[in-house]
Motif scaffolding. Structure first.
Motif, short mmCIF file in Angstrom:
data_model
loop_
_atom_site.label_atom_id
_atom_site.label_comp_id
_atom_site.label_asym_id
_atom_site.label_seq_id
_atom_site.Cartn_x
_atom_site.Cartn_y
_atom_site.Cartn_z
N PHE A 188 0.82 -1.22 -0.10
CA PHE A 188 -0.04 -0.03 -0.12
C PHE A 188 0.86 1.38 0.00
O PHE A 188 0.53 2.26 0.49
N GLY A 189 2.02 1.17 -0.58
CA GLY A 189 3.06 2.45 -0.61
C GLY A 189 3.31 2.73 0.63
O GLY A 189 4.23 4.16 0.72
N PHE A 190 3.41 2.18 1.94
CA PHE A 190 3.69 2.57 2.98
C PHE A 190 5.08 2.48 3.16
O PHE A 190 5.63 3.26 4.29
N LEU A 228 3.49 -0.54 10.11
CA LEU A 228 3.67 -1.80 10.30
C LEU A 228 2.19 -2.47 10.65
O LEU A 228 2.01 -3.52 9.98
N LEU A 229 1.70 -1.93 11.53
CA LEU A 229 0.44 -2.74 11.93
C LEU A 229 -0.67 -2.58 10.93
O LEU A 229 -1.25 -3.38 10.55
N PHE A 230 -0.77 -1.33 10.23
CA PHE A 230 -1.65 -1.20 9.04
C PHE A 230 -1.40 -2.47 7.84
O PHE A 230 -2.27 -3.15 7.39
N VAL A 231 -0.18 -2.49 7.48
CA VAL A 231 0.36 -3.67 6.76
C VAL A 231 -0.04 -5.06 7.03
O VAL A 231 -0.48 -5.99 6.38
N PRO A 283 -1.22 7.41 -3.82
CA PRO A 283 -0.80 7.65 -5.16
C PRO A 283 0.43 6.70 -5.33
O PRO A 283 0.84 6.35 -6.53
N MET A 284 1.36 6.39 -4.33
CA MET A 284 2.23 5.52 -4.44
C MET A 284 2.07 4.11 -4.96
O MET A 284 2.55 3.19 -5.64
N VAL A 285 0.55 3.75 -4.50
CA VAL A 285 0.01 2.60 -4.86
C VAL A 285 -0.16 2.55 -6.27
O VAL A 285 0.18 1.54 -7.08
N VAL A 286 -0.73 3.44 -6.86
CA VAL A 286 -0.82 3.61 -8.18
C VAL A 286 0.33 3.66 -8.88
O VAL A 286 0.51 2.96 -9.93
#
Length: 491
Positions: free
Chosen positions: A60-62, A85-88, A235-238
């Motif tokens: 997710f671009g994180f 980290l928690l989100f991923v 946008p980094m995901v895109v």
């Protein structure tokens, strides 16, 4: 130049580890291409193509978002790290649950109904790698290149050893003594599935090595910071997804667009994918450079001479990439033995793919303009335009030119993206790149490559001597021009 040397030293640490690690991994290419047919290797290539798309979605671009928002002062309780980290972790738990629900239907849709374990195994590899990406990003941000490199090398070394065990040792023992203990862990019917199993076991061990970094989960979750990170990272995901389209879509489409039967299409896919691996040296350098350069670009952005340094970095980056281009193409008679004889029919795509990777590297350098100015959405549009071009050209050229059309589509895409990124960068974050000199070095490399092909007609003895002479000529010319510029900076 001291700053350039520092960046070069960081690139060297990442690069040496990547080169050593990838060299071990590279040894798997002859293993796969000598022990499996082109059609079987095509199955592996197809899954790795799909994996590229999911690796972007599951992170997710994180990774880049963490670099942008990390807490440099309170590293012992960096909320940007723990939030990312928690989100991923949560995203990947959800992904695994979804795979468990649809595995049977998904395997059937991919024409692997008899091997649903392929999808399950590969999804676990993706999950482990995605979660590990955040701890790896923290190691890079903290300049812990040696630990980063050590974990990477151990993972790849384990992958190689397990692949040798399952693909060479186990079948040999099983054939001579099917009642031995090998029968407890080895089933010949799994076949290429052991490639996935070896990768999964190595990824799991890597995850275990990174477990100390996972303690950051206890630092908490900042909702406000999370919102800022999402707005920056989305946008980094895109961008990442578009990048994977540019890099991997050709191998996903060849199976369906080549004008042959399914078996022949898979064979062509295997040949193209194996020859794609011969551009590995360029990819290695670009990957090592990216590992070192991304945190460097962010950390150095506030310096007064930042833009001047970025311009010098790009110039020397291109000089070294052209050197790699010549090394592989002029000595292709040596590099071809890294793939089986059946796969060497596709060697004509190697120079095209090397030049495509060079353009990709230039784009990575130029992309600082949207990362440093927080215009990631505009950067995403550039990547989407490149992805659209990739799709159109592959749909157009694969039926006409076969896998060679895919190679040309890759080059056209990356070259276009580099040009557009340069033009936008000059508007939003102008850097005085030495464009004429950079193009001259690229032109010199291409010229020497074509000269080599023409001279081989007349110089048939000791072709390595001709290749070595042209390599030396490139080094002397670039050394002469760079020496003059150092002596006279304003020249």
């Amino acid at each position: 130049m001291s700053i350039i040397k520092k960046l070069a030293s960081q690139t060297a640490v990442y690069g040496l580890s990547s080169i050593f690690g990838r060299f071990l991994n590279y040894l798997l290419v002859p293993l796969y291409t000598y022990y499996f047919t082109a059609a079987e290797y095509g199955v592996v290539s197809e899954f790795y193509a799909y994996a590229g798309f999911f690796s972007v979605l599951l992170l997710f671009g994180f990774e880049t978002g963490y670099f942008r928002f990390r807490d440099k002062e309170h590293t012992g309780r960096d909320l940007a790290y723990s939030t990312a980290l928690l989100f991923v972790v949560l995203i990947n738990i959800g992904f695994f649950g979804l795979i468990l629900l649809v595995n049977t239907q998904l395997s059937a849709a991919l024409n692997y109904a008899n091997h649903p374990e392929y999808v399950l195994c590969f999804s676990l590899i993706l999950i482990l790698d995605a979660v590990a990406a955040i701890p790896f990003a923290r190691l890079r941000a903290e300049n812990k290149a040696l630990r980063f490199a050590g974990v990477k090398i151990i993972e790849i070394l384990l992958t190689v050893l397990l692949s040798l065990f399952f693909i060479i040792y186990c079948p040999k023992v099983y054939a001579t003594n099917p009642e031995s203990w090998i029968a407890l862990i080895y089933n010949p019917a799994i076949g290429i599935g052991y490639i996935f199993i070896a990768n999964l076991m190595a990824s799991a061990f890597k995850f275990l090595l990174l477990s100390p970094q996972l303690s950051g989960l206890a630092w908490g979750f900042d909702r406000v910071l999370f919102g800022r990170m999402v707005r920056y990272s989305l946008p980094m995901v895109v961008i990442g997804f578009a990048g994977i389209i540019n890099e991997m879509l050709d191998r996903a489409l060849l199976k369906y667009l080549l004008p042959y039967d399914v078996q022949t299409n898979m064979k062509m896919l295997g040949i193209y994918s194996a020859c794609y691996k011969l551009s590995i040296l360029m990819s290695l350098f670009i990957q090592a450079f990216r590992y070192a350069a991304e945190p460097f670009f962010f950390a150095y952005a506030d310096k007064s001479d930042a833009r001047k340094v970025y311009a010098v970095v790009l110039k020397f980056f291109v000089i070294f990439c052209v050197f790699i281009f010549l090394l592989v193409t002029l000595f292709i008679d040596f590099f071809q033995y890294f793939v089986g004889d059946e796969f060497r029919a596709g060697l004509e795509v190697v120079p095209i793919l090397l030049m495509a990777n060079l353009c990709l590297g230039i784009y990575i350098n130029l992309s600082i303009w949207y990362k440093l100015t927080d215009r990631t959405l505009l950067g995403a549009l550039v990547s989407l335009a490149g992805a659209a071009l990739t799709i159109v050209l592959n749909l157009w050229w694969i039926p006409l030119l076969g896998y060679v059309g895919s190679a040309w589509a890759t080059l056209a895409c990356y070259a276009s993206m580099a040009i557009v990124s340069y033009l936008l960068g000059q508007k939003y974050y102008p850097v005085d790149y030495q464009v004429k000199r950079i193009l001259a070095y690229i032109g010199l490399g291409i010229g020497l490559y074509f000269a080599h092909g023409q001279l081989l007609v007349f110089i048939t003895w000791q072709p390595w001597l001709l290749a070595s002479t042209l390599m030396l000529l490139y080094v002397l010319i670039t050394g002469l021009f760079e020496g003059r510029q150092t002596a006279a900076p304003n020249a």
